[in-house]
Design a protein around this motif. Structure first.
Motif, PDB file in Angstrom:
ATOM      1  N   ILE A  28       0.825  -1.207   0.000  1.00 44.02           N
ATOM      2  CA  ILE A  28       0.000   0.000   0.000  1.00 44.02           C
ATOM      3  C   ILE A  28       0.865   1.265   0.000  1.00 44.02           C
ATOM      4  O   ILE A  28       0.591   2.199  -0.733  1.00 44.02           O
ATOM      5  CB  ILE A  28      -0.970   0.001   1.208  1.00 44.02           C
ATOM      6  CG1 ILE A  28      -1.904  -1.208   1.111  1.00 44.02           C
ATOM      7  CG2 ILE A  28      -1.769   1.307   1.269  1.00 44.02           C
ATOM      8  CD1 ILE A  28      -2.735  -1.453   2.344  1.00 44.02           C
ATOM      9  N   HIS A  29       1.921   1.261   0.809  1.00 41.75           N
ATOM     10  CA  HIS A  29       2.678   2.500   0.975  1.00 41.75           C
ATOM     11  C   HIS A  29       3.901   2.579   0.081  1.00 41.75           C
ATOM     12  O   HIS A  29       4.417   3.665  -0.161  1.00 41.75           O
ATOM     13  CB  HIS A  29       3.077   2.665   2.446  1.00 41.75           C
ATOM     14  CG  HIS A  29       1.897   2.763   3.350  1.00 41.75           C
ATOM     15  ND1 HIS A  29       1.170   3.923   3.494  1.00 41.75           N
ATOM     16  CD2 HIS A  29       1.279   1.825   4.117  1.00 41.75           C
ATOM     17  CE1 HIS A  29       0.156   3.708   4.327  1.00 41.75           C
ATOM     18  NE2 HIS A  29       0.201   2.438   4.713  1.00 41.75           N
ATOM     19  N   ARG A  30       4.387   1.444  -0.385  1.00 47.87           N
ATOM     20  CA  ARG A  30       5.596   1.498  -1.201  1.00 47.87           C
ATOM     21  C   ARG A  30       5.375   1.026  -2.626  1.00 47.87           C
ATOM     22  O   ARG A  30       6.328   0.933  -3.390  1.00 47.87           O
ATOM     23  CB  ARG A  30       6.720   0.665  -0.536  1.00 47.87           C
ATOM     24  CG  ARG A  30       7.114   1.143   0.856  1.00 47.87           C
ATOM     25  CD  ARG A  30       7.454   2.642   0.890  1.00 47.87           C
ATOM     26  NE  ARG A  30       8.520   2.971  -0.025  1.00 47.87           N
ATOM     27  CZ  ARG A  30       9.770   3.245   0.343  1.00 47.87           C
ATOM     28  NH1 ARG A  30      10.089   3.265   1.618  1.00 47.87           N
ATOM     29  NH2 ARG A  30      10.684   3.527  -0.559  1.00 47.87           N
ATOM     30  N   ASN A  31       4.136   0.693  -2.948  1.00 47.55           N
ATOM     31  CA  ASN A  31       3.824   0.257  -4.307  1.00 47.55           C
ATOM     32  C   ASN A  31       4.702  -0.905  -4.746  1.00 47.55           C
ATOM     33  O   ASN A  31       5.062  -1.029  -5.909  1.00 47.55           O
ATOM     34  CB  ASN A  31       3.960   1.450  -5.276  1.00 47.55           C
ATOM     35  CG  ASN A  31       3.313   1.162  -6.609  1.00 47.55           C
ATOM     36  OD1 ASN A  31       2.402   0.342  -6.682  1.00 47.55           O
ATOM     37  ND2 ASN A  31       3.786   1.805  -7.658  1.00 47.55           N
ATOM     38  N   ARG A  32       5.087  -1.727  -3.805  1.00 47.06           N
ATOM     39  CA  ARG A  32       5.848  -2.929  -4.136  1.00 47.06           C
ATOM     40  C   ARG A  32       4.869  -4.098  -4.122  1.00 47.06           C
ATOM     41  O   ARG A  32       4.693  -4.763  -3.100  1.00 47.06           O
ATOM     42  CB  ARG A  32       6.974  -3.164  -3.128  1.00 47.06           C
ATOM     43  CG  ARG A  32       8.117  -2.191  -3.272  1.00 47.06           C
ATOM     44  CD  ARG A  32       9.300  -2.669  -2.443  1.00 47.06           C
ATOM     45  NE  ARG A  32      10.440  -1.793  -2.662  1.00 47.06           N
ATOM     46  CZ  ARG A  32      11.697  -2.225  -2.754  1.00 47.06           C
ATOM     47  NH1 ARG A  32      11.976  -3.507  -2.626  1.00 47.06           N
ATOM     48  NH2 ARG A  32      12.682  -1.375  -2.942  1.00 47.06           N
ATOM     49  N   CYS A  33       4.244  -4.330  -5.248  1.00 48.30           N
ATOM     50  CA  CYS A  33       3.180  -5.333  -5.314  1.00 48.30           C
ATOM     51  C   CYS A  33       3.680  -6.723  -5.692  1.00 48.30           C
ATOM     52  O   CYS A  33       2.878  -7.637  -5.863  1.00 48.30           O
ATOM     53  CB  CYS A  33       2.097  -4.880  -6.294  1.00 48.30           C
ATOM     54  SG  CYS A  33       1.160  -3.485  -5.658  1.00 48.30           S
ATOM     55  N   GLY A  34       4.985  -6.868  -5.846  1.00 45.89           N
ATOM     56  CA  GLY A  34       5.512  -8.202  -6.151  1.00 45.89           C
ATOM     57  C   GLY A  34       5.266  -9.177  -5.020  1.00 45.89           C
ATOM     58  O   GLY A  34       5.073 -10.373  -5.238  1.00 45.89           O
ATOM     59  N   THR A  35       5.250  -8.686  -3.793  1.00 47.37           N
ATOM     60  CA  THR A  35       4.996  -9.519  -2.626  1.00 47.37           C
ATOM     61  C   THR A  35       3.482  -9.710  -2.511  1.00 47.37           C
ATOM     62  O   THR A  35       2.741  -8.733  -2.491  1.00 47.37           O
ATOM     63  CB  THR A  35       5.572  -8.834  -1.369  1.00 47.37           C
ATOM     64  OG1 THR A  35       6.937  -8.517  -1.634  1.00 47.37           O
ATOM     65  CG2 THR A  35       5.510  -9.755  -0.177  1.00 47.37           C
ATOM     66  N   LYS A  36       3.039 -10.976  -2.471  1.00 47.23           N
ATOM     67  CA  LYS A  36       1.605 -11.269  -2.602  1.00 47.23           C
ATOM     68  C   LYS A  36       0.975 -11.678  -1.276  1.00 47.23           C
ATOM     69  O   LYS A  36       1.641 -12.260  -0.414  1.00 47.23           O
ATOM     70  CB  LYS A  36       1.402 -12.432  -3.588  1.00 47.23           C
ATOM     71  CG  LYS A  36       2.045 -12.224  -4.948  1.00 47.23           C
ATOM     72  CD  LYS A  36       1.461 -11.031  -5.667  1.00 47.23           C
ATOM     73  CE  LYS A  36       2.104 -10.846  -7.034  1.00 47.23           C
ATOM     74  NZ  LYS A  36       1.843  -9.519  -7.595  1.00 47.23           N
ATOM     75  N   GLU A  37      -0.320 -11.432  -1.181  1.00 47.22           N
ATOM     76  CA  GLU A  37      -1.070 -11.948  -0.037  1.00 47.22           C
ATOM     77  C   GLU A  37      -1.897 -13.141  -0.493  1.00 47.22           C
ATOM     78  O   GLU A  37      -2.746 -13.021  -1.365  1.00 47.22           O
ATOM     79  CB  GLU A  37      -2.016 -10.873   0.526  1.00 47.22           C
ATOM     80  CG  GLU A  37      -2.840 -11.427   1.692  1.00 47.22           C
ATOM     81  CD  GLU A  37      -3.733 -10.375   2.348  1.00 47.22           C
ATOM     82  OE1 GLU A  37      -3.271  -9.248   2.570  1.00 47.22           O
ATOM     83  OE2 GLU A  37      -4.902 -10.708   2.624  1.00 47.22           O
ATOM     84  N   GLY A  38      -1.626 -14.295   0.121  1.00 50.68           N
ATOM     85  CA  GLY A  38      -2.396 -15.487  -0.225  1.00 50.68           C
ATOM     86  C   GLY A  38      -3.274 -15.957   0.911  1.00 50.68           C
ATOM     87  O   GLY A  38      -4.273 -16.633   0.701  1.00 50.68           O
TER      88      GLY A  38
END
Lengths: 479, 780
Positions: A28-38
């Protein structure tokens, strides 16, 4: 203010929600969306990131589940995510290997596998299949069947060659060393001494204490509770030590499983399987024995072991210290003798040299699964006679409990079929388990009886292999 | 160990294990999934789930929720019309309306500035319910005095002869030969009741959607899906929108296995976006994904199989009872398909199968890899094993004696065009050293037993329609557009390989368009193991049509006849017998700027072979008149059982599949292995458990899927290539078949190890332990 490095970037945060997770921070804060929530519960590994910290003048890399790690826990550490691995167009060795092995299908789990393999790559210079599996047992993939991923791990982690992280190591170390060991943000405290911790706990009862947050974070991610104030024990010097003398081990309550497993396994080899099956590597990198005990779950894997080993807990409340034997610590389902503001500082485990510890675990799935039944047996014997027995079971009652009738039956008996018969009959006297989603009460009783049979088998024929374990398949492969 | 198809093409990229086109972005963490889409000014959606299994909704009070911080809009059933969606029976509103039918059913939704605000506000919605008695099992649902779950069922639109009545959603009956009188000709008859459990898909990516309405009232919808077209149809039906108002798109998909084929929360997300006028993003939590999407059907199966002394199979009957949950979704298809597959890949002259589909107050059950086939195979292949043991015939020999060959009719009459089943059986027999395995004495290690078992299976690939558009770009590159969603299995790569092969161009010069209902041709979906076979056929034909136009241009440019030119490797056309060539660049430039306009090849098709031959068989309530071509498979597994706990481990597995032609062998192998592992979890420990109407284990903490540590060190995947005449380069589907035989083969191996026949899935440690104990008592 908490301070950490996001790869090479220095970050300082003061006003942040104490219960914000690293995963939310990244996405949300760093726009690093490579890390996923499963799953948001530390069970799938899609959110795996790597943390580097300075240990003995070197950087030590560990995989963590970012979904159950609070942002404040990053203090003094370097956070590395999937976005940091490639350099320009050039993939990191672990990424290259995953591409070459066709190891990514839908790809949603892939960043987590990349990071778990990256941690392995950074910590071991040569790996076998077993090491790869151990590193990846916390990462679920529903597409590939895992074989291509194992191949990628073997390919990547047996390569020799420095990566950009090696080249930057000294700079990172000096940047991390410049960060003080203690910190205080608006609602997040990281004391570095036991006095500071004890004072914080007394001064403001709103502070929730945590170590790895593998359980506490679930209150946020699963139950949507707000935890307004948190105090981390991760930097408390006195609680992060492992000490021993001739008679006992003293394990700081904040020592992570991975940091004490080796020394305990060398004393009690049966613990190897317990640790292997306890959570997954990221959980063992994060969780502590102290947390597992304080949490008072009836199905924790360490309490029965500690009870059989006759461990004692050092508790601290303000300046006051007391020692409580493991047997007396639990008073009910999720209830302990801990008073408000009191915490476990150290776990003292007698070495019981001359005794043998047998531990058996049953769960639906081999790895990272809550025990249906776990039995820990500390046995002294002379010739064929049992001279001492301390036995405890998890999963058999609302709390972890000693099997006192069984102990009395065994002591001063020989291990023969008549003793076995009598011993098996004690199980329903010691325990009246319940039916739940994991197993029926009858099955639990039967398995506990089976553990006793196995104990006898192993006492009588110590050289045979009796258990189905991954170790054993490993050793069979080696021979 | 693959057989090679004789082929007149000098094949280039077909048959090669090229890496998937999008592998790089996936290992870089740059692949964009639904949760990674953050449109400007978006709000977050959250759902309120029904706490009741069955209740009437009397009223809503949303005042508190609307007043909560950050809340932009609240949506309830009052905000949507009476539109209903459903692939077979239109029985489902966009969001619960008038009535809730399962615990977890979305009953209201909130849009707020942050996800946390939305979730907290959802809890503030007050709903007045009048609870009703729930129906929790299909048996209860069929009882005379059962509460009725869909009182208006009779008036619902149905796409086939469902025979619906009360809680009976549909019924199907198939007959061939004369089963009733065949039993007396059997020397051995085995009979049993089998039950299987609900399995959760557990795609690692939870379901989600992002929707936005533009100034003209047109809606753009991205979602985790297996078909942008089914999403479009479902949203438009349930919200009563013309399809022209909705553009359905897809980001990368984090796997599906059937879960994302039919709707999940796309209709709610669209309704919420229309209500609040801002982009809305709604991503399910893992728990919601367990509780509100769909799952594999639990089955109750009564099966009876009879054979002659020499092992010739004579008759089989199969009766199934299916729980479809609160909405039928794909259930009639699943029921019909299991009944069609219940005979197995055998010549059994007398076959009867029938089944009932019953509404209950549970989550809807729907498509899941295998589509009803693993359940009936679990029963059927154990009965083959039982017969073999009773007749003292080797189970492989018994199977070999009865299997279908090319030209034989499948149950109900469709002719089998390609059958590599015998080769599959040969391959696993040889690889597993079957004869030596069954001769060897059981391991003597105290406390452990080993066993070996096998099962065979078949599956279809096909169904409904697909299309492809192949465009030659100005510079001679190729743009492929099919509308088929790649859910991770690699269909973009496979379709690009087919396209590149047909046009003899380099794979790198082919781009694959992301499916988009505005620009892609219709594709029913990534389901039914159909994309390689069905969409592959469309791609090959479209590319061939483009090739003809290319050659026509070339012939005109060369001033020769079209018969005198040929495509050559590398995107050039040459005059046969000469080294005169023209690159696609020159040809396409001519087409674009001078003569004829852009070169486009397009092809549409619908699967054309009839399932039923009315001269052979009788069918009532057949949900699919034309279903697909047949793939085949054989599986051997070796297991080890711990006598103290009953824990079963798979030591080795050998899985051979006839996929017609492996366009990309590595991707086929991963399908075989991935399906095996998913089947392993299904066979041994995966199980959704309910406490009354409430799911007890909707988390990955309590619902366990296999980890790397559960997987045997050796899964040998063997590809058999028995080309399907009309398949693209001979290819048939490979996506589902690998799971079908897994529970049956494991059950046969566990029987071998413990002498106990497991007719109930999953074979948990507890069940295997009890079986061991019972069989010991029985046999000693």
């Amino acid at each position: 203010m908490i301070e950490f490095l996001l790869n090479n970037e220095y970050v300082a945060l003061d006003d942040f929600p104490a219960d914000q997770t690293v995963l939310d921070y990244l996405r949300i804060h760093r726009n690093r969306c490579g890390t996923k929530e499963g799953c948001a519960s530390g069970d799938c590994g899609a959110c795996t990131v790597v943390i580097a910290e300075v240990v003995d003048d070197e950087l030590r890399y560990r995989s963590l589940n970012s979904c159950i790690t609070f942002i404040g826990s990053l203090h003094g550490k370097q956070l590395i995510t999937v976005e940091d691995l490639a350099q320009g167009d050039e993939l990191h060795a672990v990424q290259q290997a995953l591409v070459k092995s066709h190891a990514s299908q839908c790809g949603f789990c892939t960043p987590g596998f990349v990071m778990s393999l990256f941690a392995l790559y950074k910590t071991q210079s040569s790996v076998d299949r077993y090491a790869v599996e151990t590193a990846l047992a916390g990462n679920l993939c529903r597409c590939t069947g895992y074989r291509p991923i194992v191949e990628a791990g073997l390919m990547a982690c047996n390569q020799i060659g420095a990566d950009q992280f090696d080249r930057c190591e000294s700079i990172i170390i000096s940047k991390l060393r410049a960060i003080p060991t203690h910190a205080r943000a608006a609602s997040f405290v990281i004391p570095d001494s036991i006095e500071q911790l004890a004072n914080t706990m007394i001064e403001d009862p709103e502070y929730r204490i945590f170590c790895g947050s593998t359980d506490l974070a679930l209150e946020v991610t699963q139950n949507l509770y707000t935890l307004p104030k948190l105090v981390s024990v991760g930097s408390v010097k006195e609680m992060n030590r492992v000490e021993q003398d001739n008679s006992e081990f003293r394990i700081g309550a904040a020592v992570r499983y991975e940091d004490c497993a080796g020394i305990l396994v060398s004393q009690w080899p049966d613990l190897a399987e317990v640790f292997l099956r306890l959570g997954s590597l990221p959980i063992r990198n994060q969780g502590s024995i102290g947390g597992n005990v304080a949490n008072a779950s009836p199905i924790g894997d360490m309490p029965p072991v500690l009870m059989a080993l006759n461990a004692a807990l050092e508790l601290r409340l303000g300046n006051e210290q007391r020692i409580v034997p493991m047997d007396e610590f639990f008073i009910g389902y999720k209830q302990t003798v801990l008073r408000p503001g009191e915490f476990i500082s150290t776990i003292n485990i007698p070495k019981s040299s001359g005794s043998r510890l047998f531990v058996y675990k049953n769960s639906k799935r081999f790895d990272d699964d809550i025990s249906t039944c776990l039995g820990a047996f500390l046995i002294d014997f002379s010739g064929e006679k049992i001279t001492r027995a301390r036995i405890a079971f998890g999963g058999m009652a609302a709390i972890t409990k000693r099997a006192l009738v069984l102990e009395n039956t065994l002591v001063n008996s020989s291990f023969n079929s008549e003793t076995l018969r009598r011993a098996r009959e004690t199980v329903p006297l010691d325990f009246q388990p319940i039916d739940d989603v994991r197993a029926s009460a009858d099955y639990r009783i039967a398995v506990a009886k089976g553990f006793i049979s196995r104990l006898f088998l192993e006492l009588v024929r110590p050289n045979d292999i009796h258990r189905i374990t991954r170790f054993e398949h490993q050793s069979m492969e080696m021979t | 160990m693959s057989n090679t198809v004789s082929n007149t093409h000098g094949l280039g990229v077909v048959g090669k294990s090229v890496p998937k086109l999008e592998n790089r972005e996936k290992v870089l963490g740059k692949a964009e999934y639904i949760a990674d889409i953050y449109p400007p000014h978006m709000v977050h959606g959250a759902l309120l789930a029904s706490p009741h299994a069955h209740a009437l909704i009397l009223g809503y009070d949303v005042t508190e929720a609307l007043a909560a911080p950050g809340v932009v809009a609240v949506l309830t059933g009052d905000d949507v019309g009476e539109g209903r969606m459903g692939a077979f029976i239109k029985d489902e509103h966009a969001i619960a309306k008038h009535r809730v039918r399962y615990v977890g059913e979305p009953v209201a939704a909130v849009a707020a500035e942050t996800e946390q605000q939305a979730r907290k506000a959802a809890d503030l919605i007050r709903i007045e319910y009048q609870t009703l008695a729930p129906v929790l099992t299909p048996e209860q649902g069929l009882a005379a005095d059962a509460p009725i779950i869909h009182p208006d069922l009779e008036s619902y639109f149905k796409v086939f002869d469902a025979g619906s009545e009360a809680n009976l959603a549909s019924r199907t009956v198939f007959d061939e030969g004369d089963v009733a009188s065949a039993w007396e000709h059997c020397d051995v008859i085995v009979e049993g009741e089998f039950t299987t459990q609900a399995q959760a898909h557990v795609s690692i990516e939870p379901c989600g959607a992002v929707a936005h309405m533009d100034g003209n009232g047109r809606i753009k919808l991205w979602s985790a899906n297996q078909s942008v077209f089914r999403v479009q149809a479902n949203v438009c039906e349930s919200l009563e929108l013309p399809m022209s108002r909705l553009q359905s798109l897809t980001p990368r998909i984090g796997a599906g296995f059937g879960n994302k084929m039919e709707p999940h929360i796309q209709p709610i997300t669209v309704a919420l976006a229309m209500k609040c006028g801002r982009p809305v993003k709604l991503i399910l939590s893992r728990e919601e994904d367990f509780e509100m999407v769909r799952a594999r059907h639990p089955y109750r199966i009564r099966m009876k199989t009879g054979a002659k002394k020499d092992g010739t199979l004579v008759a089989r009957s199969c009766e199934v009872l299916l729980d479809c949950g609160a909405y039928v979704d794909d259930s009639p298809g699943v029921l019909g398909f299991s009944l069609l597959m219940a005979r197995g890949p055998y010549n059994i002259p007398n076959m009867h199968s029938e089944g009932k589909l019953v509404y209950t107050n549970k989550i809807r059950f729907g498509a899941f890899r295998g589509f009803g086939n693993p359940q009936v195979t679990f029963a059927g292949e154990q009965q083959i094993d039982e017969i073999a043991r009773q007749l003292e015939i080797d189970p492989i020999d018994l199977r070999r004696k009865n299997i279908l060959s090319e030209g034989d009719p499948w149950f109900l009459g469709q002719k089998v065009e390609s059958a590599g089943l015998a080769q599959c059986i040969d391959a696993v027999e040889k690889a597993s050293e079957w004869r030596d395995q069954i001769r060897s004495t059981k391991t003597q290690i105290p406390g452990r037993r080993t066993g070996i078992g096998m099962a065979i299976t078949a599956h279809i690939s096909g169904l409904l329609s697909s299309a492809a558009i192949v465009r030659i770009l100005e510079d001679g590159c190729v743009a492929l557009n099919t509308g088929a969603v790649d859910i991770g299995q690699g269909s973009d790569t496979v379709l690009a390989q087919i396209c590149a092969e047909t046009l003899k161009v380099d794979l790198k010069s082919v781009s694959v368009a992301s499916p988009d209902t505005d620009g892609s041709p219709y594709n029913w979906g990534t389901t039914a193991s159909r994309v390689t076979y069905m969409t592959g056929r469309a791609v090959k034909s479209a590319a061939e049509k483009a090739a003809i136009k290319i050659k026509q241009h070339a012939a005109e440019m060369f001033d020769c006849n079209i018969e005198d030119v040929e495509l050559r490797d590398g995107g050039v056309v040459g005059i046969i017998g000469t080294d005169k060539v023209l690159p696609f660049l020159a040809i396409s430039a001519r087409a674009h700027w001078a003569v004829g306009g852009p070169i486009i090849g397009e092809h549409s098709l619908a699967f054309e072979r009839d399932t039923l031959d009315p001269k052979r068989a009788v069918a009532l309530g057949l949900p699919f008149p034309r279903i697909g071509v047949l793939s085949f498979g054989a599986l051997v597994v070796e297991v080890e059982v711990d006598e103290v706990t009953g824990q079963t481990r798979i030591l080795k597995a050998w899985s051979a599949l006839d996929v017609g032609r492996a366009i990309n062998p590595q991707l086929v192998e991963v399908q075989i292995e991935g399906a095996f592992v998913q089947g392993l979890g299904y066979a041994l420990f995966e199980e959704m458990v309910w406490d009354g109407g409430r799911l007890s284990n909707p988390t990955l903490m309590d619902y366990k899927v296999p980890t790397i540590a559960d997987v045997p060190y050796d899964i040998e995947s063997i590809i058999i290539e028995s080309p399907e005449p009309d398949g693209p380069y001979g290819a048939k589907g490979a996506g589902e078949i690998g799971i079908n035989a897994v529970p049956a083969a494991i059950a046969n191996a566990v029987f071998d190890a413990t002498s106990y026949r497991h007719r109930h899935l999953p074979m948990t440690s507890e069940r295997v332990f009890n079986g061991l104990y019972n069989s010991q008592r029985k046999y000693q």
